[in-house]
Motif scaffolding. Structure first.
Motif, PDB file in Angstrom:
ATOM      1  N   ASN A   1       0.201   4.924  -2.979  1.00  0.00           N
ATOM      2  CA  ASN A   1       1.484   4.764  -3.645  1.00  0.00           C
ATOM      3  C   ASN A   1       1.590   3.315  -4.110  1.00  0.00           C
ATOM      4  O   ASN A   1       0.632   2.543  -3.996  1.00  0.00           O
ATOM      5  N   TRP A   2       2.741   2.918  -4.637  1.00  0.00           N
ATOM      6  CA  TRP A   2       2.894   1.575  -5.206  1.00  0.00           C
ATOM      7  C   TRP A   2       2.741   0.473  -4.165  1.00  0.00           C
ATOM      8  O   TRP A   2       2.474  -0.685  -4.520  1.00  0.00           O
ATOM      9  N   LEU A   3       2.916   0.794  -2.892  1.00  0.00           N
ATOM     10  CA  LEU A   3       2.781  -0.241  -1.868  1.00  0.00           C
ATOM     11  C   LEU A   3       1.350  -0.763  -1.781  1.00  0.00           C
ATOM     12  O   LEU A   3       1.132  -1.951  -1.508  1.00  0.00           O
TER      13      LEU A   3
ATOM     14  N   LEU B   1      -1.944  -8.333   6.096  1.00  0.00           N
ATOM     15  CA  LEU B   1      -1.173  -7.738   7.189  1.00  0.00           C
ATOM     16  C   LEU B   1       0.018  -6.949   6.658  1.00  0.00           C
ATOM     17  O   LEU B   1       0.329  -5.854   7.155  1.00  0.00           O
ATOM     18  N   LEU B   2       0.700  -7.506   5.649  1.00  0.00           N
ATOM     19  CA  LEU B   2       1.839  -6.794   5.068  1.00  0.00           C
ATOM     20  C   LEU B   2       1.411  -5.473   4.444  1.00  0.00           C
ATOM     21  O   LEU B   2       2.136  -4.470   4.526  1.00  0.00           O
ATOM     22  N   THR B   3       0.242  -5.463   3.825  1.00  0.00           N
ATOM     23  CA  THR B   3      -0.251  -4.225   3.224  1.00  0.00           C
ATOM     24  C   THR B   3      -0.388  -3.136   4.276  1.00  0.00           C
ATOM     25  O   THR B   3       0.113  -2.010   4.109  1.00  0.00           O
ATOM     26  N   LEU B   4      -1.057  -3.462   5.369  1.00  0.00           N
ATOM     27  CA  LEU B   4      -1.247  -2.477   6.432  1.00  0.00           C
ATOM     28  C   LEU B   4       0.087  -2.077   7.060  1.00  0.00           C
ATOM     29  O   LEU B   4       0.353  -0.885   7.286  1.00  0.00           O
ATOM     30  N   ALA B   5       0.925  -3.072   7.326  1.00  0.00           N
ATOM     31  CA  ALA B   5       2.197  -2.781   7.989  1.00  0.00           C
ATOM     32  C   ALA B   5       3.097  -1.906   7.121  1.00  0.00           C
ATOM     33  O   ALA B   5       3.708  -0.939   7.611  1.00  0.00           O
ATOM     34  N   MET B   6       3.180  -2.218   5.837  1.00  0.00           N
ATOM     35  CA  MET B   6       4.051  -1.435   4.957  1.00  0.00           C
ATOM     36  C   MET B   6       3.523  -0.016   4.772  1.00  0.00           C
ATOM     37  O   MET B   6       4.298   0.950   4.715  1.00  0.00           O
ATOM     38  N   LEU B   7       2.214   0.129   4.680  1.00  0.00           N
ATOM     39  CA  LEU B   7       1.648   1.473   4.549  1.00  0.00           C
ATOM     40  C   LEU B   7       1.888   2.296   5.815  1.00  0.00           C
ATOM     41  O   LEU B   7       2.174   3.498   5.745  1.00  0.00           O
ATOM     42  N   VAL B   8       1.784   1.653   6.971  1.00  0.00           N
ATOM     43  CA  VAL B   8       2.046   2.358   8.232  1.00  0.00           C
ATOM     44  C   VAL B   8       3.500   2.801   8.305  1.00  0.00           C
ATOM     45  O   VAL B   8       3.804   3.953   8.632  1.00  0.00           O
ATOM     46  N   ARG B   9       4.406   1.890   7.999  1.00  0.00           N
ATOM     47  CA  ARG B   9       5.829   2.246   8.069  1.00  0.00           C
ATOM     48  C   ARG B   9       6.161   3.342   7.058  1.00  0.00           C
ATOM     49  O   ARG B   9       6.924   4.263   7.358  1.00  0.00           O
ATOM     50  N   HIS B  10       5.595   3.241   5.874  1.00  0.00           N
ATOM     51  CA  HIS B  10       5.838   4.256   4.848  1.00  0.00           C
ATOM     52  C   HIS B  10       5.365   5.624   5.329  1.00  0.00           C
ATOM     53  O   HIS B  10       6.059   6.639   5.175  1.00  0.00           O
ATOM     54  N   ALA B  11       4.172   5.658   5.931  1.00  0.00           N
ATOM     55  CA  ALA B  11       3.619   6.936   6.380  1.00  0.00           C
ATOM     56  C   ALA B  11       4.402   7.513   7.558  1.00  0.00           C
ATOM     57  O   ALA B  11       4.601   8.732   7.650  1.00  0.00           O
ATOM     58  N   MET B  12       4.881   6.654   8.447  1.00  0.00           N
ATOM     59  CA  MET B  12       5.536   7.140   9.660  1.00  0.00           C
ATOM     60  C   MET B  12       7.012   7.447   9.464  1.00  0.00           C
ATOM     61  O   MET B  12       7.654   8.007  10.351  1.00  0.00           O
ATOM     62  N   HIS B  13       7.561   7.086   8.306  1.00  0.00           N
ATOM     63  CA  HIS B  13       8.976   7.368   8.043  1.00  0.00           C
ATOM     64  C   HIS B  13       9.155   8.255   6.820  1.00  0.00           C
ATOM     65  O   HIS B  13      10.206   8.225   6.181  1.00  0.00           O
TER      66      HIS B  13
END
Length: 738
Positions: free
Chosen positions: A455-457, A496-508
């Motif tokens: 996605n765009w993230l 780090l932001l890339t991984l963190a944002m993708l994780v949050r996006h996937a888990m929410h």
């Protein structure tokens, strides 16, 4: 007249006044000043009190006395000139007229100003010249408060006279004076302020603007730039002209504008666009922008090898004014979503500023040094590029392209070693940080796809991370220095932001700005932080850098903070009663405690000889505590099932199992500590065994009954005996080897 004549007689003859205590006084100047005061008072009394003479004659006589007093200062000193100037400037107040004539007023002020300028120039009396400019400026502003009754021609006349006296009288041939070179002439500040203020009034005051005086105001601004260009010491005029232009064009931006109302003596923010935001304003803005670009870059090149502050000042205003004008016109007349016309104009500015910076650099001494003037020019090109992307692209592409743009100045360092290039890359980082802080979704929450990862993230954070990494690599091979360190830090942060944002996006479910954080999500962030610490250590070993060194330790400390605060307290399922999952082994406890324990322990081993001792010991302790927590909570889950909240109580078998488990872990830590030669693990083992001993004697003795109580003490005794034998054997071996 007798006093004036007496003063002149004493000056010429050198007559000594036989007065006790007055031997050191300059009697001629004192007598002349007293005579001037009496003449002023006599003429004023004849007009204002007794009515013996009319206003025209009184005005003329007072003016003549003032100018004559200033002229007499050539032989009597600057103090007398000050007296004459004050008298000349207050004359229009003392003489009232039934039909005031602005031309009489400003014609008189022009004569006083010119005469004062000539005399001040002869004696280099800076304070006198500044006072004369101040008096003329105050009269100009007071007259403009009569808008709309003010006469435009009279205002332009006194502005022109002020600039002419400054350029042709006061600053005439001053550049050829011996002595250290000066960057600017401080009395020039006064006319710069007042002339600029009059130009501001002509441009934004409602009465003047309605009469179409914005164009004359622009002419005054251009004249100020011309004088500053003609007389380099008049540099304050450039600052005044640039500042007033910026204020005027900030004032046309809706919904809030800077405006003035001379008729009421107000200058402030009125909340509405001023009346001059029309096609004429647009054309004037374009012309003024071109004036500042042309004059700014030409003068910057002229002074590039000499006075650096002049070169820097001209280059700075040569980019500031066009950028502000362009921004104001875009906000007022353009399309804020996407405007290709303004984007094309901005692209032209990028080329002009970049080419201008190179043009200035070639005139430096030594050439291509990349001084402050060049930095302003190239910095202006970078800001114009920032505006270009906002004008030409939508939100997502703007963020991505801004991140990728950091590569351009870094690559340019292959051919030019300008110090500003690295900082322009850092500026791109700041711009992208601002954008993601404003909109973490990159394209807006409503347009962000719910598809995990793709996605765009991913490009919104990933492309800047890659670009910053490449920029850091390039800068390390060319200019090096602090920008390279900043780019390394930015690359690590965005990775780090890339991984963190993708994780949050996937888990929410595709929503990143709502929803409470869970232990599973926090566990992933913790693992990312530990992994980042390990990666930064590895990169630092290959390419040493203080940013990588301290960044790796910061990542490790952050992961420890996450574990202590979030894993052990805030999100601990023992306290929150969060579901640990139905799968026996691969459940929430595995993700939140065992995996971080393995990761922290591995990082402690890897960093043991590469980072400070306290850092590795901290990670080792945290790894041991995580392993202990995993084992303990797993026992709890074995007895309680999916939900392990404290309020569900403790059974006797569960209580005994904890004692046995803790003793077993203590023995395991002792073994690992001896094998790895780690004092930290051995101390942790001793602490855990001590806790187990206390539990057995304090808690188990009261809570357990029968066989379980006996087994608890038997097990404790066996473990303690085993540890004693182990240490005895260890000490015996050490003695034999010694």
């Amino acid at each position: 007249l007798v006093l004036v004549a007496g003063g002149e007689f004493i000056r010429r003859t050198g007559f000594k006044v036989p007065v006790q205590g007055a031997a050191g006084a300059y009697i001629p100047a004192i007598l002349t000043a007293a005579g001037a005061f009496i003449l002023f008072g006599t003429v004023y009394a004849a007009h204002g009190i007794y009515g013996f003479i009319g206003p025209a004659l009184a005005f003329t006589l007072l003016g003549v006395i003032g100018v004559a007093t200033i002229a007499a200062a050539l032989v009597h000193g600057q103090a007398l000139a000050g007296i004459g100037l004050v008298g000349a400037m207050v004359t229009p107040v003392l003489v009232a007229s039934q039909a005031p004539n602005p031309w009489a007023l400003f014609g008189y002020l022009a004569i006083v100003l010119a005469a004062t300028g000539a005399i001040a120039r002869m004696r280099d009396w800076k304070l006198l010249m500044a006072a004369a400019f101040f008096g003329a400026g105050v009269w100009t502003i007071l007259y403009m408060t009569d808008a709309p009754g003010a006469n435009l021609s009279a205002i332009l006349f006194i502005d022109a006279v002020t600039l002419a006296v400054l350029a042709l009288v006061w600053l005439a041939r001053r550049d050829d004076e011996p002595g250290p070179a000066r960057a600017f002439d401080w009395p020039s500040i006064v006319p710069g302020l007042f002339v600029a203020f009059s130009a501001l009034g002509l441009s934004v005051d409602p009465a003047f603007a309605a009469a179409g005086y914005a164009l004359p105001g622009a002419v005054v601004i251009a004249a100020m730039v011309g004088v500053a260009l003609y007389r380099p010491l008049a540099l304050p005029l450039l600052y005044a002209a640039g500042l007033v232009t910026v204020l005027i064009y900030l004032g046309i931006i809706p919904p809030t504008s800077i405006a003035s109302d001379f008729s009421s003596g107000a200058l402030g923010v009125d909340g509405l666009p001023v009346a001059t935001s029309n096609a004429l304003t647009l054309r004037i803005g374009i012309v003024l922008g071109l004036v500042f670009i042309g004059a700014g870059f030409w003068a910057a090149r002229r002074f590039a090898a000499g006075t650096q502050i002049r070169a820097a000042s001209w280059a700075a205003w040569g980019v500031i004014v066009p950028l502000v004008v362009l921004l104001a016109l875009w906000f007022t007349f353009g399309n804020l979503d996407r405007d290709l016309v303004y984007a094309a104009a901005t692209a032209l500015l990028v080329v002009i500023f970049a080419a201008g910076g190179e043009w200035i650099a070639r005139a430096e001494e030594p050439p291509l040094k990349g001084g402050v003037a060049v930095s302003f020019a190239l910095g202006g090109a970078a800001i114009a590029g920032l505006l270009l992307m906002h004008m030409a692209f939508d939100s997502g592409w703007t963020t991505i392209l801004l991140g990728a743009a950091a590569i351009v100045p870094a690559l340019t360092t292959r051919w030019r070693a300008y110090p500003v290039l690295g900082w322009i890359s850092v500026g791109a980082v700041i711009a992208v940080l601002g954008r993601v802080a404003f909109d973490p979704t990159i394209v807006g929450a409503g347009f962000l796809s719910t598809t995990p990862v793709f996605n765009w993230l991913l490009p919104g954070y990933g492309v800047p991370a890659l670009a910053y990494g490449f920029a850091a690599w390039q800068l390390a091979r060319t200019t090096n220095g602090r920008p390279r360190l900043a780019m390394e830090a930015a690359a690590a942060l965005f990775a780090l932001l890339t991984l963190a944002m993708l994780v949050r996006h996937a888990m929410h479910g595709g929503v990143i700005d709502t929803g409470a954080m869970t232990l599973a999500e926090q566990s992933i962030y913790t693992l990312i932080a530990i992994g980042a610490g390990a990666i930064l250590v590895a990169i630092d070993m290959r390419s040493p850098s203080s940013v990588l060194r301290y960044g790796s330790m910061a990542a490790g400390v952050a992961s420890v903070a996450f574990i202590v605060v979030r894993h052990f307290v805030v999100l601990n399922p023992l306290l929150s009663d969060e579901s640990t999952g139905r799968i026996p082994v691969f459940n929430l406890l595995f993700l939140a405690y065992l995996l971080p324990a393995v990761a922290a322990g591995g990082l402690a081993l890897y960093a043991r000889d590469k980072r400070p001792k306290w850092y590795a010991q901290m990670l080792a302790v945290v790894a041991a505590v995580l392993a202990f927590a995993y084992a303990t909570l797993s026992v709890r889950r074995l007895f309680k099932g999916e939900f392990i909240g404290l309020w569900s109580g403790l059974g006797q078998l569960e209580t005994y199992t904890y004692s046995a488990l803790w003793l077993g872990i203590g023995v395991a830590l002792l073994t690992a500590g001896v094998w790895l030669k780690s004092q930290v693990l051995r101390v942790a083992s001793a602490a855990l065994i001590a806790i187990a001993v206390l539990k057995v004697f304090i808690f188990d003795m009261s809570e357990l009954e029968g066989v379980l109580r006996a087994l608890s003490f038997i097990g404790l005794g066996a473990v303690l005996i085993g540890i004693g034998l182990f240490y005895q054997r260890l000490l015996t071996r050490a003695a034999k080897e010694g």
